[in-house]
Design a protein around this motif. Structure first.
Motif, PDB file in Angstrom:
ATOM      1  N   TRP A 248      10.873   8.536   5.839  1.00  0.00           N
ATOM      2  CA  TRP A 248      11.176   8.013   4.496  1.00  0.00           C
ATOM      3  C   TRP A 248       9.937   7.856   3.627  1.00  0.00           C
ATOM      4  O   TRP A 248      10.049   7.703   2.400  1.00  0.00           O
ATOM      5  N   ALA A 249       8.761   7.856   4.231  1.00  0.00           N
ATOM      6  CA  ALA A 249       7.519   7.777   3.443  1.00  0.00           C
ATOM      7  C   ALA A 249       7.264   9.145   2.823  1.00  0.00           C
ATOM      8  O   ALA A 249       6.977  10.105   3.521  1.00  0.00           O
ATOM      9  N   LYS A 250       7.388   9.245   1.510  1.00  0.00           N
ATOM     10  CA  LYS A 250       7.323  10.542   0.822  1.00  0.00           C
ATOM     11  C   LYS A 250       5.914  10.919   0.392  1.00  0.00           C
ATOM     12  O   LYS A 250       5.630  12.100   0.145  1.00  0.00           O
ATOM     13  N   ALA A 251       5.020   9.948   0.264  1.00  0.00           N
ATOM     14  CA  ALA A 251       3.632  10.210  -0.120  1.00  0.00           C
ATOM     15  C   ALA A 251       2.791   9.054   0.394  1.00  0.00           C
ATOM     16  O   ALA A 251       3.295   7.929   0.562  1.00  0.00           O
ATOM     17  N   ALA A 252       1.504   9.313   0.645  1.00  0.00           N
ATOM     18  CA  ALA A 252       0.658   8.277   1.237  1.00  0.00           C
ATOM     19  C   ALA A 252      -0.777   8.389   0.747  1.00  0.00           C
ATOM     20  O   ALA A 252      -1.250   9.471   0.396  1.00  0.00           O
ATOM     21  N   VAL A 253      -1.451   7.228   0.771  1.00  0.00           N
ATOM     22  CA  VAL A 253      -2.874   7.158   0.432  1.00  0.00           C
ATOM     23  C   VAL A 253      -3.577   6.306   1.480  1.00  0.00           C
ATOM     24  O   VAL A 253      -3.169   5.168   1.743  1.00  0.00           O
ATOM     25  N   SER A 254      -4.629   6.856   2.073  1.00  0.00           N
ATOM     26  CA  SER A 254      -5.454   6.125   3.030  1.00  0.00           C
ATOM     27  C   SER A 254      -6.839   5.909   2.430  1.00  0.00           C
ATOM     28  O   SER A 254      -7.569   6.861   2.175  1.00  0.00           O
ATOM     29  N   LEU A 255      -7.173   4.648   2.205  1.00  0.00           N
ATOM     30  CA  LEU A 255      -8.481   4.281   1.661  1.00  0.00           C
ATOM     31  C   LEU A 255      -9.307   3.669   2.788  1.00  0.00           C
ATOM     32  O   LEU A 255      -9.011   2.573   3.262  1.00  0.00           O
ATOM     33  N   MET A 256     -10.285   4.412   3.273  1.00  0.00           N
ATOM     34  CA  MET A 256     -11.163   3.975   4.364  1.00  0.00           C
ATOM     35  C   MET A 256     -10.421   3.828   5.696  1.00  0.00           C
ATOM     36  O   MET A 256     -10.915   3.187   6.616  1.00  0.00           O
ATOM     37  N   GLY A 257      -9.242   4.422   5.792  1.00  0.00           N
ATOM     38  CA  GLY A 257      -8.508   4.377   7.055  1.00  0.00           C
ATOM     39  C   GLY A 257      -8.777   5.635   7.853  1.00  0.00           C
ATOM     40  O   GLY A 257      -9.483   6.541   7.399  1.00  0.00           O
TER      41      GLY A 257
ATOM     42  N   ARG B  49       3.635  16.424   3.745  1.00  0.00           N
ATOM     43  CA  ARG B  49       3.816  15.364   2.750  1.00  0.00           C
ATOM     44  C   ARG B  49       2.509  15.095   2.005  1.00  0.00           C
ATOM     45  O   ARG B  49       1.417  15.211   2.590  1.00  0.00           O
ATOM     46  N   PRO B  50       2.581  14.722   0.726  1.00  0.00           N
ATOM     47  CA  PRO B  50       1.376  14.442  -0.041  1.00  0.00           C
ATOM     48  C   PRO B  50       0.538  13.332   0.595  1.00  0.00           C
ATOM     49  O   PRO B  50       1.057  12.227   0.853  1.00  0.00           O
ATOM     50  N   LEU B  51      -0.728  13.634   0.841  1.00  0.00           N
ATOM     51  CA  LEU B  51      -1.608  12.697   1.521  1.00  0.00           C
ATOM     52  C   LEU B  51      -2.999  12.739   0.893  1.00  0.00           C
ATOM     53  O   LEU B  51      -3.626  13.792   0.824  1.00  0.00           O
ATOM     54  N   LEU B  52      -3.443  11.580   0.430  1.00  0.00           N
ATOM     55  CA  LEU B  52      -4.763  11.440  -0.183  1.00  0.00           C
ATOM     56  C   LEU B  52      -5.641  10.552   0.691  1.00  0.00           C
ATOM     57  O   LEU B  52      -5.198   9.489   1.150  1.00  0.00           O
TER      58      LEU B  52
ATOM     59  N   LEU C 281      -2.698  17.825  -0.363  1.00  0.00           N
ATOM     60  CA  LEU C 281      -3.711  17.227   0.510  1.00  0.00           C
ATOM     61  C   LEU C 281      -5.043  17.167  -0.222  1.00  0.00           C
ATOM     62  O   LEU C 281      -5.513  18.175  -0.744  1.00  0.00           O
ATOM     63  N   HIS C 282      -5.633  15.969  -0.268  1.00  0.00           N
ATOM     64  CA  HIS C 282      -6.915  15.837  -0.968  1.00  0.00           C
ATOM     65  C   HIS C 282      -7.766  14.778  -0.281  1.00  0.00           C
ATOM     66  O   HIS C 282      -7.247  13.766   0.199  1.00  0.00           O
TER      67      HIS C 282
ATOM     68  N   TRP D 217      -2.241   9.530  -7.803  1.00  0.00           N
ATOM     69  CA  TRP D 217      -1.563  10.236  -6.709  1.00  0.00           C
ATOM     70  C   TRP D 217      -0.086   9.873  -6.668  1.00  0.00           C
ATOM     71  O   TRP D 217       0.794  10.731  -6.615  1.00  0.00           O
ATOM     72  N   PHE D 218       0.194   8.574  -6.712  1.00  0.00           N
ATOM     73  CA  PHE D 218       1.595   8.144  -6.658  1.00  0.00           C
ATOM     74  C   PHE D 218       2.334   8.498  -7.959  1.00  0.00           C
ATOM     75  O   PHE D 218       3.533   8.811  -7.927  1.00  0.00           O
ATOM     76  N   GLU D 219       1.628   8.436  -9.045  1.00  0.00           N
ATOM     77  CA  GLU D 219       2.244   8.829 -10.323  1.00  0.00           C
ATOM     78  C   GLU D 219       2.678  10.289 -10.251  1.00  0.00           C
ATOM     79  O   GLU D 219       3.768  10.652 -10.686  1.00  0.00           O
ATOM     80  N   LYS D 220       1.840  11.124  -9.662  1.00  0.00           N
ATOM     81  CA  LYS D 220       2.119  12.560  -9.567  1.00  0.00           C
ATOM     82  C   LYS D 220       3.270  12.855  -8.615  1.00  0.00           C
ATOM     83  O   LYS D 220       4.148  13.670  -8.919  1.00  0.00           O
TER      84      LYS D 220
END
Length: 257
Positions: free
Chosen positions: A131-140, A191-194, A227-228, A250-253
């Motif tokens: 169900w997670a359609k997009a994600a962002v990992s900051l320092m993870g 899936r979109p991942l930043l 992927l970025h 990212w989430f806006e896009k």
């Protein structure tokens, strides 16, 4: 106007951030997880900017943090790191279910994000939740097993005796592999991942994250824009303004349009 509310969902304290005039609407939905020794309030700037764009944002309190603090010693606290990570992954689903069932979250537009430990939670959750359609990992970083071994090496290097037996360590690594995205990267499903990571990070090694990014690039050949990786050459363990703005964009896009 953006409002901030305290909610308690399945005994999980959280902050709920949304535009007042859209409070009762079904909205694109983001759960943002905080870092180790941090608290939910510390990420309000992300939530506010996302809410302004039209998202409903949830900032949950992790086990033993903030409102859920239990007064345990620092040494014992650090020994609970992975328990907190895995507990938070399970709780993400409980939170999502509540807001979807209430008609407040669009099940087709759900994102996950987090800083440091919260970034690890986000990446681990991608092994479990379609169900997670997009994600962002900051320092993870996603390599749970390798990071756990690195943590133990660091402690031993400081002369700290590990509070675990060999059997306990083996059992923990076995559990961590179930959530280790680096061992099951096919679950990303393009899936979109930043990623955002400072090259001088002493807490979560940049190399572990970047190696994973390099290993999955071929999987995204058909959709390279999904992927970025933003590398901050000067940053240590603190997200820059660029990382904050990139998260919002990212989430806006991927979840608004």
């Amino acid at each position: 106007m953006v409002i901030v509310e305290n909610h308690l969902i399945n005994r999980i304290p959280l902050l709920h951030i949304v535009k007042k005039d859209a409070q009762l609407e079904t909205l694109p939905f983001i759960i943002f997880s905080h870092g180790f020794t941090s608290a939910k309030e510390h990420n309000l700037h992300y939530a506010y900017l996302l809410a302004e764009k039209g998202f409903r944002v949830i900032l949950p309190e992790a086990l033993y943090h903030g409102e859920r603090e239990q007064g345990i010693s620092e040494e014992i606290f650090y020994g609970h790191f992975w328990e907190i990570v895995i507990k938070t992954i399970h709780e993400l689903n409980n939170i999502k279910e509540y807001y979807v069932q209430e008609g407040l979250a669009d099940p087709e537009r759900i994102g996950l994000a987090g800083t440091s430990m919260g970034g690890m939670v986000t990446l681990g959750a991608l092994t479990k939740y379609k169900w997670a359609k997009a994600a962002v990992s900051l320092m993870g970083m996603p390599a749970y097993e390798n990071y756990s071994l690195w943590q133990m090496d660091q402690l031993q290097g400081q002369g700290i005796k590990l509070p675990f037996t060999e059997t306990q360590i083996s059992e923990q690594l076995s559990i961590l592999r179930q959530f280790d995205l680096s061992l099951q990267q096919e679950k990303l499903e393009k899936r979109p991942l930043l990623f955002w990571h400072g090259k001088k990070d002493p807490i979560v090694p940049f190399e572990l994250t970047y190696q994973f990014y390099q290993s999955i690039k071929n999987d995204y050949e058909e959709v390279p824009e999904n992927l970025h990786f933003i590398i901050d050459e000067r940053a240590d363990h603190k997200v820059s303004r660029e990382g904050l703005e990139a998260t919002i964009e990212w989430f806006e896009k991927y979840l608004l349009h």
